[in-house]
Design an enzyme around this catalytic site. Structure first.
Site, PDB file in Angstrom:
ATOM      1  N   ASP A   1       0.831  -1.206   0.000  1.00  0.00           N
ATOM      2  CA  ASP A   1       0.000   0.000   0.000  1.00  0.00           C
ATOM      3  C   ASP A   1       0.864   1.255   0.000  1.00  0.00           C
ATOM      4  OD1 ASP A   1      -2.368   1.417   0.000  1.00  0.00           O
ATOM      5  OD2 ASP A   1      -2.704   1.232   2.161  1.00  0.00           O
ATOM      6  N   GLY A   2       0.327   2.312  -0.577  1.00  0.00           N
ATOM      7  CA  GLY A   2       1.006   3.612  -0.544  1.00  0.00           C
ATOM      8  C   GLY A   2       1.573   4.067  -1.880  1.00  0.00           C
TER       9      GLY A   2
ATOM     10  N   ARG B   1       1.914  -4.763   6.341  1.00  0.00           N
ATOM     11  CA  ARG B   1       1.244  -3.756   5.527  1.00  0.00           C
ATOM     12  C   ARG B   1       2.114  -2.506   5.497  1.00  0.00           C
ATOM     13  NH1 ARG B   1      -5.007  -2.077   4.786  1.00  0.00           N
ATOM     14  NH2 ARG B   1      -4.657  -0.446   3.237  1.00  0.00           N
TER      15      ARG B   1
ATOM     16  N   LEU C   1      -7.019  -4.158   7.779  1.00  0.00           N
ATOM     17  CA  LEU C   1      -6.841  -5.307   6.890  1.00  0.00           C
ATOM     18  C   LEU C   1      -7.469  -5.100   5.520  1.00  0.00           C
ATOM     19  CD1 LEU C   1      -7.277  -8.336   9.317  1.00  0.00           C
ATOM     20  CD2 LEU C   1      -5.168  -7.409   8.344  1.00  0.00           C
TER      21      LEU C   1
ATOM     22  N   GLU D   1       1.419 -12.932  12.994  1.00  0.00           N
ATOM     23  CA  GLU D   1       2.015 -11.712  13.551  1.00  0.00           C
ATOM     24  C   GLU D   1       1.822 -10.591  12.527  1.00  0.00           C
ATOM     25  OE1 GLU D   1       3.336 -11.419  16.600  1.00  0.00           O
ATOM     26  OE2 GLU D   1       2.807 -13.509  16.960  1.00  0.00           O
TER      27      GLU D   1
ATOM     28  N   SER E   1      -8.017  -5.343  -4.764  1.00  0.00           N
ATOM     29  CA  SER E   1      -9.126  -5.812  -3.929  1.00  0.00           C
ATOM     30  C   SER E   1     -10.448  -5.693  -4.678  1.00  0.00           C
ATOM     31  CB  SER E   1      -9.199  -4.986  -2.642  1.00  0.00           C
ATOM     32  OG  SER E   1      -9.744  -3.705  -2.912  1.00  0.00           O
TER      33      SER E   1
ATOM     34  N   ARG F   1     -12.187   2.644  -8.181  1.00  0.00           N
ATOM     35  CA  ARG F   1     -11.217   3.672  -8.585  1.00  0.00           C
ATOM     36  C   ARG F   1     -11.476   4.091 -10.035  1.00  0.00           C
ATOM     37  NH1 ARG F   1      -5.438   2.491  -5.743  1.00  0.00           N
ATOM     38  NH2 ARG F   1      -6.276   1.997  -3.688  1.00  0.00           N
TER      39      ARG F   1
ATOM     40  N   GLY G   1       0.034   5.445  -4.397  1.00  0.00           N
ATOM     41  CA  GLY G   1      -0.534   6.738  -4.778  1.00  0.00           C
ATOM     42  C   GLY G   1       0.109   7.874  -3.999  1.00  0.00           C
TER      43      GLY G   1
ATOM     44  N   ASN H   1     -11.296  -2.199  -5.030  1.00  0.00           N
ATOM     45  CA  ASN H   1     -10.495  -1.321  -5.886  1.00  0.00           C
ATOM     46  C   ASN H   1     -11.164  -1.011  -7.232  1.00  0.00           C
ATOM     47  OD1 ASN H   1      -7.336  -2.665  -4.659  1.00  0.00           O
ATOM     48  ND2 ASN H   1      -8.345  -0.757  -4.100  1.00  0.00           N
ATOM     49  N   TRP H   2     -12.259  -1.713  -7.561  1.00  0.00           N
ATOM     50  CA  TRP H   2     -13.011  -1.385  -8.786  1.00  0.00           C
ATOM     51  C   TRP H   2     -13.632   0.004  -8.674  1.00  0.00           C
ATOM     52  CZ3 TRP H   2     -11.798  -4.282 -12.684  1.00  0.00           C
ATOM     53  CH2 TRP H   2     -11.493  -5.632 -12.489  1.00  0.00           C
TER      54      TRP H   2
HETATM   55  C1  IPE Z   1      -5.728  -2.562   0.011  1.00  0.00           C
HETATM   56  O1  IPE Z   1      -5.309  -1.252  -0.176  1.00  0.00           O
HETATM   57  C2  IPE Z   1      -5.713  -3.288  -1.285  1.00  0.00           C
HETATM   58  C3  IPE Z   1      -4.404  -3.466  -1.903  1.00  0.00           C
HETATM   59  C4  IPE Z   1      -3.256  -3.107  -1.407  1.00  0.00           C
HETATM   60  C5  IPE Z   1      -4.414  -4.131  -3.167  1.00  0.00           C
HETATM   61  P1  IPE Z   1      -6.335  -0.052  -0.374  1.00  0.00           P
HETATM   62  O2  IPE Z   1      -5.515   1.172  -0.538  1.00  0.00           O
HETATM   63  O3  IPE Z   1      -7.290  -0.370  -1.443  1.00  0.00           O
HETATM   64  O4  IPE Z   1      -7.117  -0.066   1.017  1.00  0.00           O
HETATM   65  P2  IPE Z   1      -7.873   1.096   1.791  1.00  0.00           P
HETATM   66  O5  IPE Z   1      -8.838   1.716   0.833  1.00  0.00           O
HETATM   67  O6  IPE Z   1      -6.852   2.084   2.228  1.00  0.00           O
HETATM   68  O7  IPE Z   1      -8.515   0.423   2.945  1.00  0.00           O
HETATM   69  C1  IPE Z   2      -1.591   0.188  -3.312  1.00  0.00           C
HETATM   70  O1  IPE Z   2      -1.367   1.548  -3.388  1.00  0.00           O
HETATM   71  C2  IPE Z   2      -1.892  -0.441  -4.649  1.00  0.00           C
HETATM   72  C3  IPE Z   2      -3.307  -0.798  -4.851  1.00  0.00           C
HETATM   73  C4  IPE Z   2      -4.260  -0.706  -3.962  1.00  0.00           C
HETATM   74  C5  IPE Z   2      -3.654  -1.310  -6.149  1.00  0.00           C
HETATM   75  P1  IPE Z   2      -2.546   2.595  -3.401  1.00  0.00           P
HETATM   76  O2  IPE Z   2      -2.922   2.866  -4.815  1.00  0.00           O
HETATM   77  O3  IPE Z   2      -3.653   2.194  -2.525  1.00  0.00           O
HETATM   78  O4  IPE Z   2      -1.824   3.886  -2.808  1.00  0.00           O
HETATM   79  P2  IPE Z   2      -2.413   4.907  -1.743  1.00  0.00           P
HETATM   80  O5  IPE Z   2      -2.894   4.112  -0.588  1.00  0.00           O
HETATM   81  O6  IPE Z   2      -3.508   5.640  -2.421  1.00  0.00           O
HETATM   82  O7  IPE Z   2      -1.259   5.793  -1.399  1.00  0.00           O
HETATM   83 MG    MG Z   3      -4.057   2.446  -0.563  1.00  0.00          MG
END
Ligand code: IPE
Ligand code: IPE
Ligand code: MG
Length: 235
Positions: free
Chosen positions: A13-14, A181, A188, A200, A58, A64, A16, A61-62
């Site tokens: 994650d992160g 994470r 989660l 853990e 996830s 987006r 973006g 994530n659709w």
């Molecule tokens: C979880 O991250 C899904 C993936 C890393 C693929 P998200 O960025 O989608 O989760 P939320 O929206 O912060 O809970």
């Molecule tokens: C994780 O990074 C990748 C996916 C969920 C596909 P993000 O795209 O969620 O990045 P942030 O959380 O917006 O920084």
């Molecule tokens: Mg994210």
């Protein structure tokens, strides 16, 4: 005492926020993030960890923008095309968790090809969650189990924790020892709710594109200091 890790699960994650911090488009973050996958998997192999499960997309994530989703799946294709030789050379089996029928056709093909090509490999497992949601996985498992009962193949009284485990995408994998994470979020997000019951957890503030081998090694070190009691007390 050293705790051997057989299975590590990661929420990447992160991407973006990493990009935003640099004045780049979110998709640049995904592109850079893709490069970390194989770097971290190399560290997984170097530490003799049998399986890595990665959260890549996830069911939520659709929601987006279409353009971001479409590029994400392009990067996914490129990832598999670039790494299939390594997967074969190192005996890595590719597995997918989630319903891939909703993925773009080209990604369904790339992913299915990778699964088929690597199906007999058994040194390591590269398990990737695509259109995955843990609640959906539990609904699917419940329906399958109910169907077996209805068909007279399963007795209700014999349903136990193994029955449930055996209907999850992770059925052939060892329990998840460690869940990491990145990006500082401490939740989660519909990931492996059943499978993480005694795992853990490590939540690191590092954004996924900045999460390098050394950071992963640091997590393994932290894991070594954990006392996994499973409800017991010291003798
Ligand atoms: C979880 O991250 C899904 C993936 C890393 C693929 P998200 O960025 O989608 O989760 P939320 O929206 O912060 O809970
Ligand atoms: C994780 O990074 C990748 C996916 C969920 C596909 P993000 O795209 O969620 O990045 P942030 O959380 O917006 O920084
Ligand atoms: Mg994210």
């Amino acid at each position: 005492m050293s705790n051997q890790i057989n299975h590590v699960a990661i929420i990447m994650d992160g991407n973006g926020r990493w990009a935003k911090q640099r004045g780049l488009s979110r998709t640049k973050g995904h592109e850079e993030g893709c490069k970390r996958i194989i770097e971290i998997f190399d560290a997984v192999k170097a530490n003799h960890i049998y399986a890595m499960t990665l959260y890549a997309f996830s069911t939520e994530n659709w929601n987006r923008p279409k353009s971001e989703i479409s590029l994400l799946f392009r990067y996914l294709d490129k990832f598999f095309k670039d790494n299939i030789v390594t997967f074969m050379k190192d005996g890595i089996r590719v597995q997918v968790m989630g319903d891939i029928s909703r993925l773009p056709k080209h990604s369904q093909k790339t992913v299915t090809d990778a699964i088929n090509k690597t199906k007999d490999n058994d040194n390591y497992v590269f398990n990737i969650a695509l259109n995955y949601g843990s609640r959906q996985e539990l609904v699917k498992a419940t329906k399958e189990i109910a169907q077996e009962v209805k068909d007279g193949k399963l007795d209700i009284d014999s349903i136990d924790m193994d029955t449930i485990s055996n209907h999850l995408y992770t059925k052939n994998l060892p329990p998840v020892d460690l869940m990491i994470r990145t990006s500082g979020e401490q939740r989660l997000s519909n990931y492996l709710l059943y499978q993480l019951a005694y795992s853990e957890f490590i939540f690191t503030p590092i954004y996924w594109p900045d999460f390098h081998k050394e950071d992963f090694e640091e997590c393994l070190k932290q894991y070594q200091n954990r006392d996994r009691r499973y409800g017991k007390i010291e003798e």
